[in-house]
Design an enzyme around this catalytic site. Structure first.
Site, short mmCIF file in Angstrom:
data_model
loop_
_atom_site.label_atom_id
_atom_site.label_comp_id
_atom_site.label_asym_id
_atom_site.label_seq_id
_atom_site.Cartn_x
_atom_site.Cartn_y
_atom_site.Cartn_z
N HIS A 184 0.86 -1.20 0.00
CA HIS A 184 0.00 0.00 0.00
C HIS A 184 0.89 1.24 0.00
CE1 HIS A 184 -3.46 2.51 0.86
NE2 HIS A 184 -2.86 3.00 1.93
N ASN A 283 -9.31 5.17 1.35
CA ASN A 283 -7.86 5.23 1.33
C ASN A 283 -7.33 4.26 0.27
OD1 ASN A 283 -5.16 5.40 1.91
ND2 ASN A 283 -5.29 4.27 3.84
N ASP A 310 -11.60 -3.60 -2.39
CA ASP A 310 -11.15 -2.87 -1.19
C ASP A 310 -12.24 -2.93 -0.13
OD1 ASP A 310 -9.29 -1.56 0.35
OD2 ASP A 310 -9.88 0.43 -0.30
#
Lengths: 431, 323
Positions: A184, A283, A310
Site C-alpha cells: 500500500h 484510502n 477494497d
C-alpha cells in the site's frame, strides 16, 4: 461425489483464453472436465443441467483486497458474512488482508484462518500474511513459514512501510520465496492529517487534502527497489494519473511489476463526497475525474492489472462522525462486478478487459489455478445477467456492516449463480 | 453590481426567511445575504438603545453548544439570544464527543430530546455542524466548523464594511494571512463573491490552500503588491502551531513580510480600514499601533457581531411575536 453439472447455452467469456463465444461447460468433482464452444456436450447420467440462455458464464472473480473483521472485530464482519457477500457478488476467492486482531503475522494464525474459512465461508478465503510484525513497519515476519502455512502473498494491508531500508530488505527476502509483495502506497508525512484528495473541493469543504505525491513518491521508490531486488511487486492500489505513468514505465523494464486499482477509484471521484458523506472517505482518497479517467485508460492499456473491491467493513459508530474523524473504508464485495460493469455499459472498457482484471490476472499474480475456464481447472464459475438492472439497498446487503459507497446506486448486471469448487454457493432466481 | 439596501425598517418589513439553518454562506442567495445585513441594521439600533431588548424569541430555547472554546463568539451569541428574549443555555464540551464514547449523532439525539428551538454549534471538524443539523429537529447555526466556515463572521465583516464605506460596491478587499486554515477567509470569500465584490488573498504559499484561484479572487504572495490600492485590509489570526518552522520559519520573519505595519498599510488607499476577527496576535500579524489606530474597525466588528447574530436568530425562528 456430487452430481455432474452442465451449464449450456451460455455466452462463455474467459479472458485467460480470450474467449467470448457461446457454449457449454461440464463440471464434475469440483473441476471443469469438458468445455465446448459452439458444439454440443454430452450430458452424463444424472447431471444437473442449467440453461444459461442469454447469460454470461465467466470464471469466478478473485478479489485481491478484502478486509474481514474476524478475528478481533467480528461485529464488523466475519469469515461467514464476508463469504456470503462474496458469492452474492460473484467473488469465488478473495485475499484476506492481515489487518486483524491479532495481526496475521504468524503461521499458526494462517493455518487457523484457512481451516475456519473452509468451515464457515461459501467463498474461498486466501489469507495474506503481514510483511512486518504487527504491521509495525519495523521487523519482517517469517515469510517462508507463512508461505508454508498457506499465505498467498505478503502485504501490510492498509499500512505502508515508511523505511526504505526495511522495504529493501523485505523485498529481497520475499524474492527468495517468490511470493507476491503487495504494498500500500502512502507517504505518512505527506498524508499528514489529510482526509480527502487535495484540491479545490477539499478547500471548499475546509478539509485537509492528501496530495497525489503522497502516493507517487513511495511508488517511485518501490519501483526502484523492486527492480533492485527482483521481487514480484504489486502496487496494491493506485489512484492518480501520475501513478499509472510510473507503473507503465516500470513495466517496460521489469515484467514482475503489477498494479491494482480499487473499484471505487474506477467508478467514483472526489465530487461524490458531496457534503461530507463519510461512506466516500476512502484510502487512497477518491481523486479527480481526470485521475479516474487515467485509471480507466490504465486498465485499457494494461498498466493496471487488477481491480479489487477494497472491501473494508466499518460499523456505523465510526462512520457516523464528522468527515475528518470518521474511519476510512467502504464495503464492496457484493457490488464489485456490477460496479465494474458500469465501465462496460458506458463503452469505456470491453467485457474481456474488465473480467481479466478480476479473474486471470489476480490468479497469475497469486499463482492460483483458478481464474480461467479450462479443462482441469477448478470449477469456480459465475453466471450473470449482463443487463439485469438493480438498485443497491443497504438493508439487503449480506455484509455485517453497511458502509457501501454505492448506496442506492442503480447498477446493471446481476450475478445469478456462483459456483465454488463445483458447488452452487449462491443462486438468484430460477437459474 | 452588489445589491445594497437602504437602512432597514421594522423586522416585520422583511419577507419570511426561507432557510432553516445557517451552515454555510454557500447556501445563501445574494438577496438572502442582503436581507440578513438589512435585518442586522435594525438590530444595531436595538443594541444602542437604553432598553436593549426585543421579545421576538420569547419562549424559545437557544443552546450554544461549543466543542472548542471561544469566549467571544459564544458571548456574542449569548447576548444576541438574550436581547431577543430567548432562554439561552451554554453547553461547553471540553473533549471531543468521540473520546467520551459518544458519537456526535448521539449528542444530537440527546439535545433533540431537550427540544431546543435553535442550536448554535462550534466544532473543530469541518462538516460536524452539518452532520448535527441532519439529526436534529430545530434550526442550527454554524458558529465555526474546523477550517470550513464561520458564516456569521463573514456577515458581520460585511456589515462593518458597509457601515464604514456606505456600500460594498466597487470596493477591493484584501484578506491576509493564514488563508489555508481559516474558516473566516472561506466564508468571506464566498460572501463577497456572492455580492460581486473584488477580493484579494495575500499569504505565503504554505498558507494558501489548493485551488484558491477558483474562488474568483486575486492571489498574492507579496503583501506589498497585494495591498496596493485596496479599500479594506482584513487580517487573519496566525495560529501559533503554524510558526513552528514547518509552514513558516519564524514569527519574526512572518511579521516582517506578512504582518501589517504602517509602511505596508500606506500602500492601501488613504481611507482604507483595517479589520481582524480576533483575538489578535499583536506583533505577529498586526502592529499594535495599527490595531489601536483610528483606521482599525476591530471593535466595531464585535458590535456588528451581536447585531448580525440577532438578525440571524430572528430570521431563522419564525413565527415571531413582535415587540
Amino acid at each position: 461425489m456430487t452430481r455432474p453439472l452442465l451449464i449450456e447455452n451460455a455466452r462463455i467469456v474467459d479472458p485467460a483464453s480470450n474467449t467470448d463465444h457461446g457454449g457449454a461447460v461440464l463440471v464434475e468433482d469440483g473441476r471443469i472436465i469438458d468445455l465446448a464452444l459452439g458444439g454440443p456436450v454430452g450430458v452424463p447420467d444424472g447431471a444437473e443441467v442449467i440453461d444459461a440462455q442469454g447469460l454470461v458464464l465467466a470464471p469466478g472473480l478473485i478479489d485481491m483486497r478484502v478486509f474481514v473483521g474476524e478475528p478481533g472485530k467480528e461485529y464488523r464482519e466475519t469469515l461467514a458474512s464476508a463469504g456470503a457477500a462474496a458469492v452474492a457478488g460473484g467473488v469465488t476467492s478473495f485475499v484476506m488482508m492481515p489487518d486483524t486482531m491479532p495481526v496475521v503475522d504468524d503461521g499458526a494464525l494462517v493455518d487457523f484462518l484457512i481451516r475456519r474459512a473452509e468451515a464457515q465461508s461459501p467463498a474461498r478465503i486466501l489469507p495474506a500474511a503481514a510483511i512486518t510484525k504487527g504491521l509495525g513497519g519495523q521487523e519482517i515476519t517469517e515469510f517462508g513459514l507463512l508461505k508454508e502455512a498457506g499465505a498467498v502473498c505478503l502485504t501490510d494491508g492498509a499500512s505502508s512501510i515508511q523505511s526504505s531500508a526495511l522495504l529493501r530488505s523485505a523485498m529481497s527476502y520475499a524474492a527468495n520465496f517468490d511470493m507476491a509483495f503487495v504494498h500500500h502506497l502512502a507517504d505518512a508525512e505527506l498524508v499528514g492529517d489529510g482526509v480527502m484528495n487535495e484540491g479545490f473541493f477539499a478547500t471548499i469543504l475546509g478539509l485537509r487534502g492528501i496530495p497525489r505525491e503522497a502516493e507517487t513518491i513511495p511508488l517511485a521508490r518501490d519501483l526502484q527497489l523492486a527492480a533492485l531486488t527482483q521481487v514480484r511487486y504489486h502496487a496494491a492500489q493506485i489512484s492518480t494519473a501520475a501513478s499509472v505513468a510510473l507503473v507503465q514505465a516500470a513495466k517496460t523494464g521489469n515484467s514482475r511489476v503489477t498494479a491494482g486499482v480499487s473499484i471505487n477509484n474506477l467508478c467514483l471521484n472526489e465530487n461524490d463526497i458531496g457534503r461530507y458523506r463519510t461512506y466516500f472517505k476512502l484510502n487512497p482518497p477518491l481523486r479527480s475525474e481526470d485521475d479516474r479517467q487515467a485509471m480507466i485508460e490504465g486498465l485499457r492499456s494494461g498498466a493496471i492489472d487488477t481491480i479489487h473491491s477494497d472491501h473494508d467493513p466499518q460499523d456505523s459508530e465510526v462512520k457516523r462522525q464528522p468527515f475528518a474523524e470518521a474511519s476510512d473504508g467502504a464495503i464492496g464485495l457484493e457490488t464489485l462486478l456490477a460496479a465494474a460493469l458500469r465501465l462496460v455499459h458506458s463503452g469505456e472498457v470491453d467485457l474481456l478487459t474488465v473480467l481479466r482484471a478480476m479473474t486471470i490476472r489476480p490468479a497469475e499474480i497469486l499463482g492460483l489455478e483458478a481464474g480461467r475456464i479450462a479443462r482441469g481447472a477448478p470449477a469456480d464459475l459465475i453466471v450473470f445477467d449482463l443487463d439485469h438492472p438493480w438498485q443497491v439497498r443497504e438493508r439487503e446487503l449480506r455484509s455485517k456492516s453497511r458502509n457501501t459507497s454505492f448506496e442506492n446506486a442503480r447498477l446493471q448486471g446481476k450475478v445469478m449463480r456462483t459456483i465454488v469448487g463445483g458447488k452452487t454457493m449462491f443462486g438468484h432466481e430460477e437459474v | 453590481m452588489p445589491q445594497q439596501s437602504s437602512r432597514a425598517g421594522q423586522a416585520g418589513d422583511f419577507p419570511p426567511f426561507r432557510q432553516r439553518h445557517l451552515i454555510s454562506i454557500a447556501d445563501l442567495q445574494q438577496h438572502e445575504i442582503v436581507d440578513l445585513l438589512d435585518r442586522a441594521e435594525r438590530m444595531i439600533d436595538v443594541s444602542r438603545q437604553e432598553r436593549k431588548s426585543l421579545a421576538t424569541l420569547s419562549g424559545k430555547t437557544q443552546i450554544n453548544l461549543f466543542f472548542e472554546p471561544s469566549t467571544r463568539t459564544q458571548s456574542s451569541f449569548e447576548i444576541a439570544g438574550k436581547r431577543l428574549g430567548a432562554l439561552v443555555v451554554n453547553m461547553s464540551v471540553k473533549t471531543s464527543s468521540v473520546s467520551k464514547g459518544e458519537t456526535l449523532v448521539d449528542t444530537a439525539a440527546t439535545l433533540n430530546a431537550m427540544r431546543p428551538d435553535v442550536l448554535v454549534v462550534r466544532h473543530s471538524a469541518a462538516g460536524a455542524v452539518e452532520l448535527l443539523a441532519q439529526k436534529v429537529g430545530c434550526s442550527v447555526i454554524n458558529a465555526g466548523d474546523g477550517a470550513h466556515e464561520h458564516p456569521t463572521q463573514a456577515l458581520l465583516d460585511a456589515l462593518t464594511i458597509r457601515n464604514h464605506k456606505g456600500t460594498l460596491a466597487g470596493l477591493t478587499i484584501a484578506i491576509c494571512g493564514d488563508i489555508a486554515n481559516s474558516r473566516v477567509a472561506r466564508s468571506n470569500l464566498l460572501l463577497l463573491g456572492a455580492l460581486n465584490v473584488r477580493t484579494r488573498v495575500i499569504a505565503p504559499r504554505t498558507l494558501l490552500p489548493a485551488g484558491i484561484e477558483n474562488f474568483a479572487t486575486e492571489v498574492f504572495t507579496d503583501m506589498e503588491e497585494g495591498l496596493k490600492g485596496v479599500d479594506v485590509v482584513m487580517m487573519l489570526r496566525l495560529q501559533h502551531e503554524r510558526a513552528n518552522g514547518k509552514m513558516i520559519p519564524s514569527v519574526r520573519e512572518y511579521y516582517r513580510f506578512y504582518g501589517l505595519d504602517a509602511a505596508k498599510l500606506a500602500l492601501a488607499k488613504p481611507d482604507a480600514i483595517v479589520m481582524h476577527p480576533g483575538p489578535m496576535n499583536r506583533g505577529v500579524e498586526i502592529d499594535p499601533a495599527i490595531a489601536d489606530s483610528e483606521r482599525s474597525v476591530i471593535n466595531d466588528q464585535v458590535e456588528m457581531g451581536v447585531a448580525v447574530r440577532m438578525a440571524v436568530l430572528d430570521a431563522l425562528l419564525p413565527p415571531r411575536n413582535e415587540a
